[in-house]
Scaffold this motif. Structure first.
Motif, short mmCIF file in Angstrom:
data_model
loop_
_atom_site.label_atom_id
_atom_site.label_comp_id
_atom_site.label_asym_id
_atom_site.label_seq_id
_atom_site.Cartn_x
_atom_site.Cartn_y
_atom_site.Cartn_z
N MET A 60 0.83 -1.21 0.00
CA MET A 60 0.00 0.00 0.00
C MET A 60 0.86 1.26 0.00
N LEU A 61 2.00 1.22 0.67
CA LEU A 61 2.90 2.37 0.65
C LEU A 61 3.44 2.58 -0.76
N GLY A 62 3.76 1.49 -1.45
CA GLY A 62 4.18 1.61 -2.84
C GLY A 62 3.10 2.21 -3.71
N ASP A 63 1.86 1.79 -3.52
CA ASP A 63 0.73 2.37 -4.26
C ASP A 63 0.58 3.86 -3.97
N TYR A 64 0.76 4.22 -2.71
CA TYR A 64 0.67 5.62 -2.30
C TYR A 64 1.70 6.45 -3.07
N TYR A 65 2.95 5.99 -3.08
CA TYR A 65 4.00 6.73 -3.78
C TYR A 65 3.73 6.80 -5.28
N LEU A 66 3.24 5.73 -5.86
CA LEU A 66 2.92 5.74 -7.29
C LEU A 66 1.81 6.74 -7.59
N ALA A 67 0.82 6.81 -6.73
CA ALA A 67 -0.28 7.75 -6.93
C ALA A 67 0.20 9.19 -6.93
N LEU A 68 1.28 9.44 -6.22
CA LEU A 68 1.84 10.80 -6.14
C LEU A 68 2.99 11.01 -7.12
N ASP A 69 3.21 10.04 -8.00
CA ASP A 69 4.32 10.10 -8.97
C ASP A 69 5.68 10.24 -8.29
N GLN A 70 5.83 9.65 -7.13
CA GLN A 70 7.11 9.65 -6.41
C GLN A 70 7.80 8.31 -6.71
N TYR A 71 8.38 8.25 -7.90
CA TYR A 71 8.85 6.98 -8.45
C TYR A 71 10.05 6.40 -7.71
N LYS A 72 10.96 7.21 -7.24
CA LYS A 72 12.13 6.69 -6.50
C LYS A 72 11.65 6.01 -5.21
N GLU A 73 10.76 6.68 -4.50
CA GLU A 73 10.22 6.10 -3.26
C GLU A 73 9.41 4.84 -3.57
N ALA A 74 8.66 4.87 -4.66
CA ALA A 74 7.88 3.69 -5.06
C ALA A 74 8.81 2.53 -5.39
#
Length: 112
Positions: A60-74
């Motif tokens: 879910m944290l990965g999905d959160y980062y992807l939703a915000l276009d934070q690709y490095k964190e994702a």
């Protein structure tokens, strides 16, 4: 009864633990769908602080980062998910797409 309450899933969790994880993820999905991203992040931070190795929370944290276009964190988060759950084909696909978006095409192909 239908089964033993001591039955464990592939992550070693019993029925009660699995039910709690499911409840938490359903609550976060509802918040996510309502656009309450700040609440989702706060809840994920709390859950991951208490349970850093629960694959569902990491996903879910990965999905959160992807939703915000934070690709490095994702990318970092999905890699952690794969450490916890190496056979997770959805995580591999997500990592591949994340790598492709960031221009790491060779690495993306390796993940497929």
């Amino acid at each position: 009864m239908w089964g033993s309450s001591s039955a464990k899933d592939r992550f070693g969790r019993d029925v009660k633990e699995r039910a709690q994880v499911e409840l938490n993820t359903q609550n976060m999905k509802s918040l996510f769908e309502q656009g309450e991203l700040n609440q989702v992040k706060a809840k994920l931070d709390q859950l991951l602080d208490e349970n850093p190795n629960v694959p569902e929370y990491v996903a879910m944290l990965g999905d959160y980062y992807l939703a915000l276009d934070q690709y490095k964190e994702a990318e970092d988060t999905v890699r952690k998910l794969l450490e916890l759950d190496p056979k997770n084909t959805f995580a591999r696909e997500t990592l591949s797409r994340t790598l492709a978006v960031t221009g790491k095409m060779d690495e993306a192909r390796e993940e497929i």
